[in-house]
Design an enzyme around this catalytic site. Structure first.
Site, mmCIF file in Angstrom:
data_model
loop_
_atom_site.group_PDB
_atom_site.id
_atom_site.type_symbol
_atom_site.label_atom_id
_atom_site.label_comp_id
_atom_site.label_asym_id
_atom_site.label_seq_id
_atom_site.Cartn_x
_atom_site.Cartn_y
_atom_site.Cartn_z
ATOM 1 N N ASP A 18 3.020 50.882 73.031
ATOM 2 C CA ASP A 18 3.233 50.225 74.333
ATOM 3 C C ASP A 18 2.343 48.978 74.379
ATOM 4 O OD1 ASP A 18 4.155 51.139 77.465
ATOM 5 O OD2 ASP A 18 2.524 49.689 77.294
ATOM 6 N N ASP A 120 8.607 46.323 76.213
ATOM 7 C CA ASP A 120 7.216 46.499 75.787
ATOM 8 C C ASP A 120 6.916 47.873 75.206
ATOM 9 O OD1 ASP A 120 6.888 48.125 78.068
ATOM 10 O OD2 ASP A 120 4.813 47.456 78.269
ATOM 11 N N GLU A 121 7.963 48.607 74.787
ATOM 12 C CA GLU A 121 7.643 49.880 74.149
ATOM 13 C C GLU A 121 8.717 50.392 73.214
ATOM 14 O OE1 GLU A 121 7.764 53.378 77.024
ATOM 15 O OE2 GLU A 121 7.559 51.662 78.351
HETATM 16 P P1 DGT Z 1 -0.136 48.517 80.638
HETATM 17 O O1 DGT Z 1 0.925 48.996 79.701
HETATM 18 O O2 DGT Z 1 -0.631 49.588 81.558
HETATM 19 O O3 DGT Z 1 -1.267 47.816 79.944
HETATM 20 O O4 DGT Z 1 0.497 47.420 81.597
HETATM 21 P P2 DGT Z 1 1.961 46.810 81.626
HETATM 22 O O5 DGT Z 1 1.935 45.647 82.554
HETATM 23 O O6 DGT Z 1 2.456 46.524 80.247
HETATM 24 O O7 DGT Z 1 2.748 47.977 82.323
HETATM 25 P P3 DGT Z 1 4.061 48.767 81.888
HETATM 26 O O8 DGT Z 1 4.026 49.128 80.450
HETATM 27 O O9 DGT Z 1 4.194 49.879 82.871
HETATM 28 O O10 DGT Z 1 5.238 47.718 82.189
HETATM 29 C C1 DGT Z 1 5.621 46.726 81.286
HETATM 30 C C2 DGT Z 1 6.073 45.478 82.032
HETATM 31 O O11 DGT Z 1 7.078 45.816 82.978
HETATM 32 C C3 DGT Z 1 4.960 44.832 82.837
HETATM 33 O O12 DGT Z 1 4.189 43.899 82.108
HETATM 34 C C4 DGT Z 1 5.695 44.187 83.972
HETATM 35 C C5 DGT Z 1 6.910 45.062 84.192
HETATM 36 N N1 DGT Z 1 6.690 45.918 85.363
HETATM 37 C C6 DGT Z 1 6.018 47.097 85.399
HETATM 38 N N2 DGT Z 1 5.969 47.598 86.641
HETATM 39 C C7 DGT Z 1 6.641 46.722 87.431
HETATM 40 C C8 DGT Z 1 6.945 46.671 88.838
HETATM 41 O O13 DGT Z 1 6.595 47.553 89.627
HETATM 42 N N3 DGT Z 1 7.678 45.579 89.269
HETATM 43 C C9 DGT Z 1 8.084 44.589 88.417
HETATM 44 N N4 DGT Z 1 8.799 43.569 88.889
HETATM 45 N N5 DGT Z 1 7.833 44.598 87.087
HETATM 46 C C10 DGT Z 1 7.102 45.647 86.606
HETATM 47 CA CA CA Z 2 2.774 48.141 78.714
HETATM 48 CA CA CA Z 3 5.684 50.247 79.091
#
Ligand code: DGT
Ligand code: CA
Ligand code: CA
Length: 373
Positions: A18, A120-121
């Site tokens: 991820d 992203d995964e």
């Molecule tokens: P992490 O994996 O905890 O370091 O952080 P992220 O940002 O990679 O989180 P993840 O893996 O849950 O989600 C991947 C991408 O999906 C993230 O960069 C932005 C998008 N995303 C996640 N949650 C939301 C949301 O609630 N709303 C929107 N518009 N996009 C989201």
């Molecule tokens: Ca992520």
């Molecule tokens: Ca993810």
């Protein structure tokens, strides 16, 4: 359930990778100065001002409590006065798709079976590649992380365990830049202290209901009375929770490539930049796309329109939906909005019009926030 999902049973080695704070890292690649500053990636609603939601934030911003999904205004309030250097940047999906593609291409060669899940995964079955050795698999995971960093310039977190469920939990266990290996004999001790909400499919609501029963950790869920769980959540969900708490998951890593999409394109009867005229072709295109997606039993999360202009240059506009869907009305509505937005700045008449959907997933293969109940 067969032994394939049992820790120590089927002898599989599965990796989940991820990408860390993905959209924010993509922004940091092209503006390295953002790394040191709280950076909030925003989906502005287009209704002006700060109306909209936070897609993600880098770690500097998360320290102030900024989270995915919160209103942009709430993020501003958290940073106000404390972080004058904070940056609010709009999402740029085309850029993220390019970064994702480079990273996925770098990873794919390390797997026996590669399953793309989203931008992203991905899951990778590495049983054969690692000769069934956990040491070799850990080394392979480090190589994957290095390859992603070299090819795309981003860090990611990896989980290496006997199945997909455990690997998904493990990749989330140490972030950013984590590598968590859970061998079959360590599964129970690994899961024991984690919160029930760390199980994919158990969202805030379900975790709260479990809490009311005095069940907060996965260890407590594992030890919980099966009958009480089934009474509270139903037979199927109750049984699934218990088997998840035991770290069981027989679901195989299934080959899936990134960026599969369905599209339909048509040449217009005449070149035009008039919404009313173009919209006449849009419904038919959407219906064609929807038929193809539905026939394959898939959901889509991204919708796009393609405009081939009279000079044969192309414009595209796409949007991420809130959740995967197979709804034809939502497809028509989104495509219509995108077309309307695209035409606001249309200088050259349009010759060909296209509709496409991507970010596909299988119907029933979803794990939404509270998919257990
Ligand atoms: P992490 O994996 O905890 O370091 O952080 P992220 O940002 O990679 O989180 P993840 O893996 O849950 O989600 C991947 C991408 O999906 C993230 O960069 C932005 C998008 N995303 C996640 N949650 C939301 C949301 O609630 N709303 C929107 N518009 N996009 C989201
Ligand atoms: Ca992520
Ligand atoms: Ca993810």
């Amino acid at each position: 359930m067969d032994g394939g999902g049992a820790p120590g049973g089927g002898g599989r080695i599965v990796m989940h990778v991820d990408f860390d704070h993905f959209y924010a890292q993509c922004e940091e690649i092209r503006r390295p100065e953002l790394r040191a500053r709280p950076t909030v990636v925003c989906v502005f609603s287009g209704r002006g001002g700060d109306s909209g939601a936070v897609a993600t934030a880098n770690y500097a911003a998360r320290e102030f409590g900024v989270k995915s999904g919160m209103p942009i205004r709430a993020a501003r309030a958290r940073l106000k006065g404390k972080a004058p250097d904070a940056e609010f940047v709009p999402v740029d999906f085309a850029h993220y798709a390019g970064v994702s593609r480079a990273a996925m291409d770098a990873m794919e060669g390390f797997a026996d079976v590669f399953e793309y899940v989203g931008k992203d995964e991905a899951y990778m079955d590495v049983t054969r590649r690692s000769g069934g050795s956990w040491g070799a698999a850990a080394h392979l995971a480090q190589q994957v992380k290095n390859a992603v960093r070299d090819a795309a310039g981003i860090t990611c977190s990896a989980g290496v365990t006997p199945n997909k469920l455990l690997s998904k939990i493990a990749s989330d266990y140490r972030k950013p830049d984590g590598l968590t290996v859970v061998t079959p004999e360590k599964v129970e001790a690994f899961l024991e202290p984690l919160g029930t909400g760390d199980i994919p499919g158990i969202g805030g609501k379900t975790a709260a209901r479990l809490g009311e029963m005095g069940i907060r950790t996965i260890g407590e869920l594992r030890a919980a009375d099966a009958f009480a769980l089934q009474q509270r959540f139903g037979r199927v969900a109750g049984a699934r929770m218990r088997s998840a708490a035991m770290g069981l998951d027989a679901d195989p890593v299934a080959e899936r490539e990134p960026n599969v999409q369905y599209s339909r394109i048509a040449t217009l009867e005449r070149d035009s930049a008039d919404y009313g005229f173009l919209a006449g072709s849009l419904d038919g295109l959407c219906a064609g796309v929807h038929r193809a997606v539905a026939a394959d039993g898939r959901l889509f999360k991204s919708v796009g329109v393609l405009l081939v202009q009279a000079d044969l240059t192309q414009r595209t506009k796409s949007r991420m939906l809130r959740r995967p869907t197979a709804d034809p009305a939502e497809l028509r509505r989104s495509a219509g909005q995108l077309l309307r937005e695209a035409l606001l700045s249309q200088k050259i008449p349009v010759r060909r019009l296209g509709v496409r959907v991507s970010e596909l997933s299988e119907v029933g293969g979803q794990s939404s926030m509270d998919s257990f109940v």
